[in-house]
Scaffold this motif. Structure first.
Motif, PDB file in Angstrom:
ATOM      1  N   LYS A  55       1.067  -1.200   0.095  1.00 40.06           N
ATOM      2  CA  LYS A  55       0.384  -0.278  -0.002  1.00 40.06           C
ATOM      3  C   LYS A  55       0.757   1.286   0.166  1.00 40.06           C
ATOM      4  N   GLY A  92       1.559   2.483  -2.898  1.00 41.90           N
ATOM      5  CA  GLY A  92       1.397   2.294  -3.967  1.00 41.90           C
ATOM      6  C   GLY A  92       0.866   1.653  -4.973  1.00 41.90           C
ATOM      7  N   ASN A 135      -1.429  -0.346  -7.242  1.00 45.93           N
ATOM      8  CA  ASN A 135      -2.557  -0.625  -8.116  1.00 45.93           C
ATOM      9  C   ASN A 135      -2.212  -0.501  -9.386  1.00 45.93           C
ATOM     10  N   TYR A 141       0.085   6.621  -5.567  1.00 46.33           N
ATOM     11  CA  TYR A 141      -0.635   7.910  -4.130  1.00 46.33           C
ATOM     12  C   TYR A 141      -0.143   8.622  -3.104  1.00 46.33           C
ATOM     13  N   GLN A 200      -5.119  11.165  -8.357  1.00 44.20           N
ATOM     14  CA  GLN A 200      -5.866  11.382  -7.504  1.00 44.20           C
ATOM     15  C   GLN A 200      -7.695  11.700  -7.926  1.00 44.20           C
ATOM     16  N   PRO A 238     -11.996   3.137  -9.252  1.00 45.76           N
ATOM     17  CA  PRO A 238     -11.376   2.174  -8.469  1.00 45.76           C
ATOM     18  C   PRO A 238     -11.336   0.588  -9.490  1.00 45.76           C
ATOM     19  N   PRO A 243      -7.754   0.858  -5.357  1.00 47.59           N
ATOM     20  CA  PRO A 243      -7.949   1.897  -4.374  1.00 47.59           C
ATOM     21  C   PRO A 243      -9.189   2.355  -3.807  1.00 47.59           C
TER      22      PRO A 243
END
Ligand code: SAM
Length: 451
Positions: A19, A22, A24, A119, A144, A181, A188
């Motif tokens: 995480k 970031g 994803n 992010y 974002q 997402p 996310p």
């Protein structure tokens, strides 16, 4: 890569998404292709991809014919990507993109930057790679949604602020689309946005002192709900006259002023750049013969218009890391506007010697006063614009304070970057600097000493 492929690959290489990095990963292949299409890649393009992950965008960039430099912090992913794609046009750098020295990109012709950014550091990455002046001609970024709105905001909206103006001052920002997402694994918590940024033509907006402009903007937005008239009292003595001349409401708050009005306000309180450069038109220069003996004096326009031999100084300033400070010449210069040049340079004026001129130019252009060493002298020639040039060098700690009315921008560069940049894009440089730099390097080689 499809969702099932991403899950299987992560399992195979024993990576569970981190995480804090970031991680994803994009699994919608149609969307990946659409994103890469927005970069309008041609085979000549050199694309820097930040955070390539498993290569969802990387492989499409390679398919389009681009040369790709992929910067990935996670060693496991960097190794995987290198092995999986194993392509001669791909270079994978395993490092933190925040530590990458973007100045090396000046040696490339067409640089584009693309990234599905992690992010937690997307704003830091954006601000690092968007720093002006930049070698990058297009930025395509997934970040974002909220940051996307702030970057592309218009005046009198909630999202419009100092980040908007800081980026829009040198760039145009397009909010291309919102991204759900659901197209990422793992999902996310927030929506994303795809943003396209391109550099403005440097002549598109009026000349101004960027440092003063940003100071006003930061102060103006420091308390959004307050009227500017109170916040900027220290800068603008006759507020009502300024508001009337720039056509805004005297009770306006920061978010109500457009970028052009902010620039207008800056120029209202700063001495107008053009007026200053016009005033310089009357300066008297010594006109010299081919042995550099003074014949008479003449004004700048006659000396340049008639190609008369005259005198100049160039100063190379190095920092403690041995990097060279280059300045971008002001847009208002009568010769070589906006090209890159020595750290400081200028004419020897009537009644002045070379040493005096070097000291004065250094103070006027960079606000510094350090001992200077005389390095070499170049004879007047077409390459030097008929200037006899004495070249000096000096060293400083910290950064110069460039005079915004004389210099467009400036930065320190490692010598390898300067050399690659001159080789890759010689048209970016004032010819006088190229001559000085060639002679300086030759002298350094011949004398085998650090000069
Ligand atoms: N581009 C891939 C995609 O679209 O599927 C992955 C995008 S994922 C949102 C962000 C990637 O950035 C991850 O691979 C992560 O390891 C990498 N990353 C995170 N911090 C980084 C940093 N400071 N420098 C370089 N890469 C970083």
């Amino acid at each position: 890569m499809k969702l099932s492929d991403i899950r299987a690959t992560l399992q195979e290489i024993r990576v569970s998404p981190v995480k804090t990095l970031g991680q994803n990963f994009l699994h919608d292949q149609n969307l990946a292709r659409w994103i890469v299409d927005q970069a309008e890649i041609i085979p000549d393009d050199y694309v820097v991809e930040i955070g390539p992950g498993l290569g969802a965008l990387t492989e499409l960039l390679l398919e389009e014919g681009a040369r790709v430099l992929a910067i990935e912090k996670d060693t496991r992913l960097a190794n995987f990507l290198h092995e999986r794609l194993n392509h001669q046009r791909l270079e994978v750098l395993n490092m933190d993109a925040l530590k990458f020295d973007a100045r090396v990109l000046f040696s490339r012709r067409r640089v584009k930057l693309l990234g599905n950014l992690p992010y937690n550091i997307s704003s830091a990455l954006l601000l690092k790679f968007i720093e002006y002046p930049s070698p990058i001609s297009l930025w395509l970024l997934l970040l974002q949604r909220e940051v996307g709105h702030r970057l592309s905001a218009s005046p009198s909206t909630h999202d419009y602020g100092s980040l908007t103006l800081c980026v829009q001052l040198h760039h145009r920002v397009q909010y291309l689309r919102t991204i759900s997402p659901t197209v990422f694994f793992p999902r996310p918590e927030v929506d994303s946005a795809l943003i396209k940024i391109t550099p403005r033509d440097p002549l598109e907006l009026p000349a101004r002192d960027d440092e003063l402009l940003m100071k006003l903007i930061r102060r103006g937005f420091s308390q959004r709900r307050k009227q500017l008239q109170g916040l900027l009292r220290a800068y603008v003595s006759d507020w009502n006259a300024a508001a009337a001349s720039l056509d805004f409401n005297p009770k306006a708050r920061a978010e109500e002023l457009s970028l052009n009005q902010w620039i207008g306000l800056t120029n209202y309180i700063a001495p107008a750049v053009h007026a200053q450069s016009d005033a310089l038109g009357d300066e008297l220069f010594p006109v010299v013969d081919k042995l550099d003996r003074i014949l008479r004096h003449a004004v700048r326009s006659e000396v340049h218009g008639d190609n008369l031999r005259h005198r100049a100084v160039h100063i190379l300033i190095f920092n403690q890391r041995g990097e060279l400070y280059l300045q971008q010449r002001s847009r208002c210069k009568d010769r070589h506007p906006l090209l890159w040049d020595s750290s400081a340079a200028g004419h020897v004026m009537a009644g002045e010697g070379y040493d005096e001129a070097a000291k004065r130019e250094l103070e006027e252009e960079l606000g510094i006063n350090v001992p200077l060493k005389k390095v070499l002298k170049l004879s007047a020639s077409p390459q030097t614009g008929q200037e006899f040039i004495w070249l000096y060098r000096g060293e400083i700690r910290g950064n110069p304070i460039p005079n915004g009315s004389e210099i467009e921008a400036g930065a320190f560069h490692p010598l390898a970057v300067v050399n690659c940049w001159i080789t890759g894009r010689p048209e970016d440089f004032a010819p006088g600097f190229i001559e000085c730099w060639k002679a300086y390097q030759k002298k350094a080689r011949d004398s085998e000493i650090v000069i």
